[in-house]
Design a protein around this motif. Sequence first.
Motif, PDB file in Angstrom:
ATOM      1  N   ILE A   1      -6.685   3.931  -0.935  1.00 20.91           N
ATOM      2  CA  ILE A   1      -5.694   4.062   0.006  1.00 20.91           C
ATOM      3  C   ILE A   1      -6.225   3.763   1.361  1.00 20.91           C
ATOM      4  O   ILE A   1      -5.608   2.523   2.149  1.00 20.91           O
ATOM      5  CB  ILE A   1      -4.242   4.555   0.204  1.00 20.91           C
ATOM      6  N   LEU A   2      -6.291   4.600   1.547  1.00 20.28           N
ATOM      7  CA  LEU A   2      -6.933   4.739   3.406  1.00 20.28           C
ATOM      8  C   LEU A   2      -8.322   3.760   3.362  1.00 20.28           C
ATOM      9  O   LEU A   2      -8.593   2.690   4.685  1.00 20.28           O
ATOM     10  CB  LEU A   2      -7.411   6.411   3.928  1.00 20.28           C
ATOM     11  N   GLN A   3      -9.352   3.682   2.644  1.00 13.34           N
ATOM     12  CA  GLN A   3     -10.388   2.532   2.638  1.00 13.34           C
ATOM     13  C   GLN A   3      -9.576   1.047   2.650  1.00 13.34           C
ATOM     14  O   GLN A   3     -10.063   0.413   3.388  1.00 13.34           O
ATOM     15  CB  GLN A   3     -10.855   2.558   1.203  1.00 13.34           C
ATOM     16  N   HIS A   4      -8.298   0.499   1.779  1.00 14.03           N
ATOM     17  CA  HIS A   4      -7.675   0.091   2.366  1.00 14.03           C
ATOM     18  C   HIS A   4      -7.482  -0.670   3.921  1.00 14.03           C
ATOM     19  O   HIS A   4      -7.510  -1.569   3.924  1.00 14.03           O
ATOM     20  CB  HIS A   4      -6.470  -0.030   0.875  1.00 14.03           C
ATOM     21  N   TYR A   5      -6.481   0.180   4.420  1.00 15.05           N
ATOM     22  CA  TYR A   5      -6.019   0.584   5.992  1.00 15.05           C
ATOM     23  C   TYR A   5      -7.612  -0.175   6.513  1.00 15.05           C
ATOM     24  O   TYR A   5      -6.929  -1.138   7.294  1.00 15.05           O
ATOM     25  CB  TYR A   5      -5.688   1.492   5.835  1.00 15.05           C
ATOM     26  N   GLN A   6      -8.237   0.870   6.726  1.00 11.92           N
ATOM     27  CA  GLN A   6      -9.704   0.453   6.787  1.00 11.92           C
ATOM     28  C   GLN A   6      -9.820  -1.094   6.896  1.00 11.92           C
ATOM     29  O   GLN A   6     -11.079  -1.155   7.242  1.00 11.92           O
ATOM     30  CB  GLN A   6     -10.578   1.602   6.821  1.00 11.92           C
TER      31      GLN A   6
ATOM     32  N   LEU B   1       0.859  -1.266  -0.334  1.00 14.34           N
ATOM     33  CA  LEU B   1      -0.099   0.255  -0.081  1.00 14.34           C
ATOM     34  C   LEU B   1       1.029   1.301  -0.204  1.00 14.34           C
ATOM     35  O   LEU B   1       0.674   2.197  -0.819  1.00 14.34           O
ATOM     36  CB  LEU B   1      -1.354  -0.108   1.491  1.00 14.34           C
ATOM     37  N   PRO B   2       1.782   1.245   1.042  1.00 11.89           N
ATOM     38  CA  PRO B   2       2.243   3.069   0.355  1.00 11.89           C
ATOM     39  C   PRO B   2       3.579   2.600  -0.900  1.00 11.89           C
ATOM     40  O   PRO B   2       3.411   4.117  -1.196  1.00 11.89           O
ATOM     41  CB  PRO B   2       4.192   2.600   1.275  1.00 11.89           C
ATOM     42  N   PHE B   3       3.828   1.733  -1.222  1.00 12.70           N
ATOM     43  CA  PHE B   3       4.376   1.972  -2.674  1.00 12.70           C
ATOM     44  C   PHE B   3       3.209   2.600  -3.287  1.00 12.70           C
ATOM     45  O   PHE B   3       3.621   2.933  -4.656  1.00 12.70           O
ATOM     46  CB  PHE B   3       4.930   0.567  -3.666  1.00 12.70           C
ATOM     47  N   GLN B   4       1.665   1.748  -3.581  1.00  6.01           N
ATOM     48  CA  GLN B   4       0.994   2.244  -3.937  1.00  6.01           C
ATOM     49  C   GLN B   4       0.855   3.789  -4.454  1.00  6.01           C
ATOM     50  O   GLN B   4       0.896   4.209  -5.078  1.00  6.01           O
ATOM     51  CB  GLN B   4      -0.568   1.716  -3.409  1.00  6.01           C
ATOM     52  N   TYR B   5       0.569   4.381  -3.303  1.00  7.56           N
ATOM     53  CA  TYR B   5       0.501   5.557  -2.519  1.00  7.56           C
ATOM     54  C   TYR B   5       1.665   6.456  -3.248  1.00  7.56           C
ATOM     55  O   TYR B   5       0.751   7.626  -3.553  1.00  7.56           O
ATOM     56  CB  TYR B   5       0.743   5.791  -1.257  1.00  7.56           C
ATOM     57  N   VAL B   6       2.693   6.056  -3.108  1.00  8.95           N
ATOM     58  CA  VAL B   6       3.866   6.938  -3.687  1.00  8.95           C
ATOM     59  C   VAL B   6       3.713   7.178  -5.481  1.00  8.95           C
ATOM     60  O   VAL B   6       4.236   7.816  -5.836  1.00  8.95           O
ATOM     61  CB  VAL B   6       5.368   6.167  -2.784  1.00  8.95           C
TER      62      VAL B   6
END
Length: 421
Positions: A362-367, A344-349
């Motif tokens: 990304i936040l929804q994935h973390y949730q 997820l961090p790599f997707q974000y960047v």
Amino acid sequence: MKEDFLHYVWRFKKLNNTPLKTVQGNEIVIKDFGLFLGTHGPDFFNARMYIDKQLWAGNVEIHVNASDWYAHHHEIDPAYENVILHVVWNNDLSVLRANGTEIPTLVLKDYVAENVFNAYHQFKKKPKYIFCEDYINHFNSFDWLLWKEKLMIERLEQFTNRIVQELKQTNNNWEESFYRMLLRNFGLNINGAFFYEIAKKLPLNIVKKERTNEQHLEALFLGTANLLTAETEDYYFRTLQKTYAYLKQKYSLTQVATAPTFYKLRPDNFPTIRLMQFVSFVNQQPFMFDLVRHPESLCVNNQLLGAVVSNYWQTHYVFGKEHKLRKKSITASFYNLLLINTILPFQYVYHQQLGNDVVDEILQHYQSIKPEQNSITDMFKKLQVPLSSSLDSQSVLFLKKNYCDVRRCLNCEIGIKLMNK
């Protein structure tokens, strides 16, 4: 006295009703306290105020001691040339501009409201866990939701810095950088640095060339990890040893100088097993970077969960010691750790750099991921902080390390809220 308290007082205008005067005796009437950015340079930008009936526009710098101006070498920094007011707690030294004129100085301790100072001292009492532990349950669920999202974005920015540094080392090779950091996280905290060294010694282009031959991959990773040097009668060990000797010469490879840690690890976390799970994933997944390139793929499948170690490792944790058959596939909990800390961090960047706004996704994935369980999350649960997802757990882990442990209470939404009450 901490400088963050002075920032808090100025930022939220927690001054008493006494007319303000500089140490030079000039009256101050503030029209705008300025904007607090928390970046390099003066503490508050674009302030506006009358000093001795003359309107000034510029920046405000805050220190505990006036002499900190020189301790921090502001006198030679052009960023501080436009400071119109120096706000200090102790005026132990006159501060001059480059042209020799004295900078107007306000001694803040003469103007702080008593109730604000008392509230600050409550924070300074030695806590059992964190400084606001007796008050944190007054922070309502809506405020928690907003603060956790801000913390999570800060956390992602922290990941961004690491990934950018990795990209510099790989000449902006996204796939190589992802490969290195994914393998590092297969090693978890104990063997993460060691696995990262393996990735640097064994470049992705070589792994790709041997991707379809699982035995060659096993020999490459175990050999690079310095795990094929012992003497044993185990047939598979000797086979991999010979295979690695051939591949080492073919690709001019070198091994990691040290050995990984097995001590105090559960067998499923042994470096042999984690490396073989990574091998299985590489063997089955020709386009590893698709996990980053196509975020939607995580919703419909997750190739990592299908990674099962080869037949030999289904009956072994180490060479030469056989046990009953166990598939040892990547578990959902381990997959979630890889998602949280790498994918997820790599997707974000990656998508931010492409100009795609993926923050909400990304936040929804973390949730959607279960929260981590450790001593810190257990402590926050004990303090009645709601933790229902990895967004919550990642937020409080970041909060504890980057705010609570370094006493940044007055940069924290919880601390500010409690102080304002």
